[in-house]
Enzyme design. Structure first.
Site, PDB file in Angstrom:
ATOM      1  N   GLU A 142       6.097   8.719 -13.455  1.00  0.00           N
ATOM      2  CA  GLU A 142       4.958   7.944 -13.959  1.00  0.00           C
ATOM      3  C   GLU A 142       3.727   8.032 -13.058  1.00  0.00           C
ATOM      4  OE1 GLU A 142       5.638   4.126 -15.722  1.00  0.00           O
ATOM      5  OE2 GLU A 142       7.789   4.390 -15.441  1.00  0.00           O
ATOM      6  N   GLY A 202      12.367   7.331 -22.105  1.00  0.00           N
ATOM      7  CA  GLY A 202      13.465   6.379 -22.287  1.00  0.00           C
ATOM      8  C   GLY A 202      13.011   4.999 -21.840  1.00  0.00           C
TER       9      GLY A 202
HETATM   10  N1  LIG Z   1      19.148   0.993  -5.834  1.00  0.00           N
HETATM   11  C1  LIG Z   1      19.804   0.553  -6.916  1.00  0.00           C
HETATM   12  N2  LIG Z   1      20.919  -0.194  -6.771  1.00  0.00           N
HETATM   13  C2  LIG Z   1      21.601  -0.630  -7.856  1.00  0.00           C
HETATM   14  N3  LIG Z   1      21.264  -0.384  -9.120  1.00  0.00           N
HETATM   15  C3  LIG Z   1      20.164   0.350  -9.338  1.00  0.00           C
HETATM   16  C4  LIG Z   1      19.373   0.850  -8.253  1.00  0.00           C
HETATM   17  N4  LIG Z   1      18.335   1.538  -8.778  1.00  0.00           N
HETATM   18  C5  LIG Z   1      18.474   1.465 -10.110  1.00  0.00           C
HETATM   19  N5  LIG Z   1      19.572   0.761 -10.456  1.00  0.00           N
HETATM   20  C6  LIG Z   1      20.053   0.497 -11.834  1.00  0.00           C
HETATM   21  O1  LIG Z   1      20.303   1.742 -12.460  1.00  0.00           O
HETATM   22  C7  LIG Z   1      19.852   1.733 -13.811  1.00  0.00           C
HETATM   23  C8  LIG Z   1      18.853   2.875 -14.039  1.00  0.00           C
HETATM   24  O2  LIG Z   1      17.688   2.636 -13.259  1.00  0.00           O
HETATM   25  P1  LIG Z   1      16.460   3.643 -13.179  1.00  0.00           P
HETATM   26  O3  LIG Z   1      15.553   3.133 -12.121  1.00  0.00           O
HETATM   27  O4  LIG Z   1      16.960   5.030 -13.056  1.00  0.00           O
HETATM   28  O5  LIG Z   1      15.787   3.434 -14.614  1.00  0.00           O
HETATM   29  P2  LIG Z   1      14.411   4.015 -15.177  1.00  0.00           P
HETATM   30  O6  LIG Z   1      14.747   4.652 -16.464  1.00  0.00           O
HETATM   31  O7  LIG Z   1      13.719   4.807 -14.139  1.00  0.00           O
HETATM   32  O8  LIG Z   1      13.588   2.684 -15.487  1.00  0.00           O
HETATM   33  P3  LIG Z   1      11.984   2.394 -15.379  1.00  0.00           P
HETATM   34  O9  LIG Z   1      11.370   2.920 -16.637  1.00  0.00           O
HETATM   35  O10 LIG Z   1      11.947   0.893 -15.352  1.00  0.00           O
HETATM   36  O11 LIG Z   1      11.492   3.019 -14.133  1.00  0.00           O
HETATM   37  C9  LIG Z   1      19.255   0.368 -14.059  1.00  0.00           C
HETATM   38  O12 LIG Z   1      20.236  -0.414 -14.712  1.00  0.00           O
HETATM   39  C10 LIG Z   1      18.976  -0.172 -12.684  1.00  0.00           C
HETATM   40  O13 LIG Z   1      19.102  -1.567 -12.667  1.00  0.00           O
HETATM   41 MG   LIG Z   2      11.901   4.469 -12.977  1.00  0.00          MG
END
Ligand SMILES: Nc1ncnc2c1ncn2[C@@H]1O[C@H](COP(=O)(O)OP(=O)(O)OP(=O)(O)O)[C@@H](O)[C@H]1O
Ligand SMILES: [Mg+2]
Ligand SMILES: Nc1ncnc2c1ncn2[C@@H]1O[C@H](COP(=O)(O)OP(=O)(O)OP(=O)(O)O)[C@@H](O)[C@H]1O
Ligand SMILES: [Mg+2]
Lengths: 266, 292, 277
Positions: free
Chosen positions: B173, B42
């Site tokens: 990752e 994703g």
């Molecule tokens: N500690 C936090 N506080 C507030 N919002 C958060 C926090 N961590 C993540 N988010 C928000 O939650 C959503 C999902 O984040 P997540 O880190 O799960 O994405 P991801 O799919 O792992 O992305 P990436 O590929 O960049 O690692 C995003 O909109 C992010 O900005």
């Molecule tokens: Mg992530």
């Protein structure tokens, strides 16, 4: 860590948000100074009205401010209790050994609580409505006369703004490290003092190592972008004093000087 | 012992109840079968990392339930009962080398098991074994972890998680920032762990080639929702849908589509280079005839 | 004409006992896109830092745009070279996007009106104008790297050095950045030096320089280099897809051309081969 509201910026376009940070800093500073002149119902009433008016002008619900006070709740209770039990003089309502609840004790507890809440709230208005960087800019601008005596105002301001810029990054990092160590079986906030101190090590060392490496990378990047010394730089950000700032100043001056007047002349 | 993982109507918001609340997971329902290799893909910010932090209850659902083996996690679950879960589900975060802190590599790998009551001597034994498992030379064990190369540090961190002897290994990752050789070695390590020790693997990755090569189940996240799940073949069978969701194809599949334009026929779209070769070899003339 | 000239360069970190850069000499022609490849720890970042004087070489000579790098000329040379690093977070020093783009200009005492125009122009070029007042915490890695590029455009350098500038991004973010760089290179007639492990990025370069354990190994065009097949992995690169496909076909007893073919070339070859059946 997620729930800490104190000292955070909440984006918006309210009257207070749009004010020049210098105006906000000066008013906040003056307000805190004048709190110590307030001594009776009427003077505190004026201070409270001024504060509530500012809260309204910030367009952030009072509820959020109250939320912001919560982390300091126990500190407030503690200070109040100290005053209640150890303040002496006036009518004695209750006594047990050297502990007593007296008229003066209650009075000064009330005053301390009032001052405490007002000071916290006025500074919270500042931090809720002003980006940390704007605060740094404001301070730099207010301190700029010190340049004449070769005080490194710009360098200090840049250091402050860089520190502020990386606070969220370091908080994130700390949280990530804590999660990683939790996954390896560390229980934070459990056990006795010794146990607790032991659990801090697996956080602090990686955090320190990372912060150090990060600092080196950042300074390399800054140097690569032509940063030599702080003082001979032009500035992209400029502060603008607008009519709204002058009006705020006038309103505050009226309120604050009436408090001083009530205390000394009436 | 089966540790199936089930999500039922899981929602999660960061900083719930403040003006900064972000809903990062929306109504997630899924199942991860014990012993499978599940890939989570994703866009950035789609909720992948948030999702996997529910697997060992670093995050608890704002609503809904997560079941891991026989343990049920809801919003009300007490933090005190999570320890067995932390041992069962090993978690390798992104850039895991950032969690190293001990004076020596051996101590760092042995740190985890000791938190679960394993004696120091036993933990050291375990650490030596796991170091071998991830391909760290014995001579490195007495070195400071901070004196190692990036790739070696990453192995130490992974060994530190493996030393918990988990049943489920979750990796966010794990190959980011490594050169291709390092990437390949880590991926081979992960598949070996699954084949030899029967670990359940959950892997977040942006590398569609890895998904095609190793995974047997794929979860596609987008804007906090589970957009699709299925086998790699099912997921990669719809290139338009993938493009619309900012995702790519495995390079062999992408190449096969180009060949299709050039007149080749495919019964099923290949996911890997060897499947591709199997499909096109019969359609080719014997090259040596032409070089007469 | 060579815009970068490196002669017998040596460098050793004081806390290490091996040479990080060992007698490296090379020349980079004006207007070229040159990829520098090598496995982790081979000395690529060290070379890049030496080129703009972030560290001083132990011996050897570096000439950039006909000016020798010395402690006196280092600031002038940095005017001519922009550099983007790997970690998007550690080079974003401004409070907001616009502030960060202005940082380099502030250092050069550019007056404010010029800054305002150049900030807008640079952000426009990288497609980030709408994000002007955003804070770094609210940007993705790819967006931060675009901002870093905008900061460089604003300085208008002649050379752009990228030290794995795309390696922490997802594939989409990576592609978008590479497109922006290609566009900039054409518009501003930049010379680009990109350190990378990404085979697609290397394939797009005019020339590739291979470094191994501090040594200069070879300089060639992508197609010459990709002839090395599986050895590429030792050079810190992946094996290109056409090479993998050729290998797999060979295993199935199909004779394939010896020389390197890019994807287009392989499609063409396969098409003819199919028709000749
Ligand atoms: N500690 C936090 N506080 C507030 N919002 C958060 C926090 N961590 C993540 N988010 C928000 O939650 C959503 C999902 O984040 P997540 O880190 O799960 O994405 P991801 O799919 O792992 O992305 P990436 O590929 O960049 O690692 C995003 O909109 C992010 O900005
Ligand atoms: Mg992530
Ligand atoms: N600050 C330092 N102190 C000591 N040794 C260092 C330092 N930085 C790098 N080295 C060493 O110098 C060598 C070259 O490192 P360099 O960072 O230039 O490699 P690189 O080719 O950029 O690798 P990567 O692909 O991982 O970025 C390595 O052996 C590394 O361990
Ligand atoms: Mg490097």
């Amino acid at each position: 860590m997620n729930k800490v509201m104190f000292g955070r910026f909440i984006p918006g376009h309210s009257w207070v948000h749009r004010m020049d940070p210098r105006a906000k800093l000066v008013l906040c500073f003056l307000y805190i100074a004048v709190i110590f002149f307030a001594n009776d119902f009427w003077t505190y009433l004026v201070m409270t009205v001024l504060l509530l008016a500012s809260v309204v002008a910030s367009a952030i619900p009072l509820r959020v401010y109250i939320h912001g006070l919560m982390p300091l709740f126990w500190l407030m209770i503690f200070t109040v209790l100290i005053q209640v039990f150890f303040g002496a003089g006036g009518h004695v309502y209750w006594q047990w050994g050297w502990l007593s609840v007296t008229q003066n004790g209650l009075n000064s507890a009330g005053v301390i609580l009032m001052r405490f809440v007002l000071i916290i709230l006025i500074s919270t208005i500042l931090t809720f409505t002003t980006e940390p960087l704007e605060i740094a800019d404001g301070i730099e601008s207010l301190l700029s006369p010190l340049r004449k005596v070769h005080f490194p105002v710009a360098t200090l301001a840049l250091m402050l703004s860089l520190a502020l810029r990386f606070v969220p990054t370091l908080m994130d990092e700390a949280e990530k490290i804590m999660n990683a160590q939790r996954s390896r079986g560390v229980d934070f906030g459990e056990g006795g003092l010794r146990q607790r101190i032991r659990t801090i090590v697996p956080i602090l060392i990686p955090l320190f190592v990372n912060a150090f490496n990060r600092a080196i990378e950042i300074s390399t990047a800054m140097e690569a972008r032509g940063y030599q010394d702080g003082e001979n730089r032009t500035k992209y950000r400029q502060l603008k004093w607008r009519r709204l700032d002058s009006w705020s100043l006038v309103i505050y001056m009226v309120g604050l000087s009436s408090v001083v007047a009530l205390r000394y002349f009436i | 012992m089966a540790t199936d993982i089930t999500f039922e109507q899981v929602n999660y918001s960061y900083q719930a109840g403040t003006p900064f609340a972000v809903q990062a997971l929306k109504n997630i329902n899924l199942q991860i079968k014990s012993g499978t290799f599940t890939a989570v893909i994703g866009q950035t910010g789609s909720g992948k990392s948030t999702l996997i932090q529910h697997l060992n209850a670093l995050l608890k659902p704002s609503s809904g339930t997560v079941t891991i083996g026989d343990q049920v996690i809801t919003n009300e679950t007490n933090n005190k009962h999570l320890k067995p879960l932390r041992k069962k589900v090993g978690m390798v975060f992104q850039f895991p080398e950032n969690q190293l802190f001990e004076e020596t590599v051996l101590k760092d790998i042995a740190f985890g098991p000791q938190n679960f009551g394993v004696s120091e001597a036993d933990a050291n034994e375990l650490a030596k074994r796991m170091a071998g498992e991830v391909g760290l030379d014995e001579s490195l064990l007495s070195r400071s972890p901070f004196d190692l190369s990036g790739g070696q540090m990453r192995r130490v961190a992974i060994a530190g998680v493996l030393a918990l002897e988990p049943e489920v290994l979750v990796l966010d990752e794990p190959t980011a920032g490594l050169d291709p050789r390092g990437r390949l070695e880590i991926m081979q390590l992960v598949t070996r762990l699954r084949e030899e020790q029967g670990l359940t693997i959950v892997l977040i990755t942006h590398q569609m080639d890895d998904v095609a090569d190793y995974a047997d189940h794929v979860l596609v996240m987008g804007h906090g929702e589970l957009l699709k799940q299925g086998t790699p073949r099912e997921i990669f069978s719809d290139p338009e849908w993938l493009t619309a969701h900012q995702l790519g194809l495995p390079s062999a599949t992408r190449f096969a589509y180009e060949l299709q334009q050039a007149g080749f026929e495919f019964e099923t779209m290949p996911l890997t280079v060897s499947e591709l070769a199997d499909e096109i070899a019969p359609q080719l003339g014997k090259g040596d005839d032409r070089h007469e | 004409m060579a815009i970068i000239k490196v002669e017998h360069l040596n460098y050793k970190y004081s806390n290490s006992d091996t040479q990080a850069i060992d007698d490296v000499s090379l020349e980079i022609q004006t207007g070229d896109w040159v990829a520098i490849v090598g496995h982790n720890g081979s000395g690529k970042s060290t070379l890049a830092k030496l080129l703009i004087g972030l560290m001083a070489a132990d011996s050897g000579k570096i000439t950039i745009d006909d000016q020798e790098l010395t402690p006196e000329s280092v600031w002038q040379i940095r005017e001519k070279v922009g550099m983007v690093f790997q970690n998007p977070d550690n080079q974003f020093v401004g409070a907001t996007v616009a502030d960060d783009v202005a940082f380099g200009m502030e250092n050069r005492s550019v007056d404010r009106d010029t800054m305002v125009t150049r900030v807008n122009h640079a952000l426009e070029q990288v497609g980030m104008l709408d994000y002007k007042d955003r804070e770094p915490a609210n940007l993705s890695g790819g967006q931060k790297q675009r901002v870093a590029l905008a900061g460089i455009i604003a300085i208008a350098p002649k050379i752009l050095i990228l030290d794995e500038a795309t390696s922490m991004l997802d594939p989409r973010g990576r592609q978008a950045i590479l497109q922006v760089i290609q566009q900039l290179k054409d518009d501003l007639n930049l010379t680009v030096l990109s350190i990378t492990h990404d085979i697609n990025e290397a394939a797009n370069a005019d020339r590739i320089v291979v470094i191994d354990d501090g040594h200069f190994v070879e300089e060639s065009t992508p197609s010459e280099l990709f002839n090395h097949g599986k050895q590429l992995v030792e050079m810190g690169l992946d094996v290109p897809l056409p090479e993998k496909v050729k290998d797999a076909l060979q295993e199935r007893h199909i004779a394939v051309p010896e020389s390197y073919l890019d994807e287009r070339g392989l499609v063409d070859w396969l098409r003819t081969s199919r028709l000749n059946k």
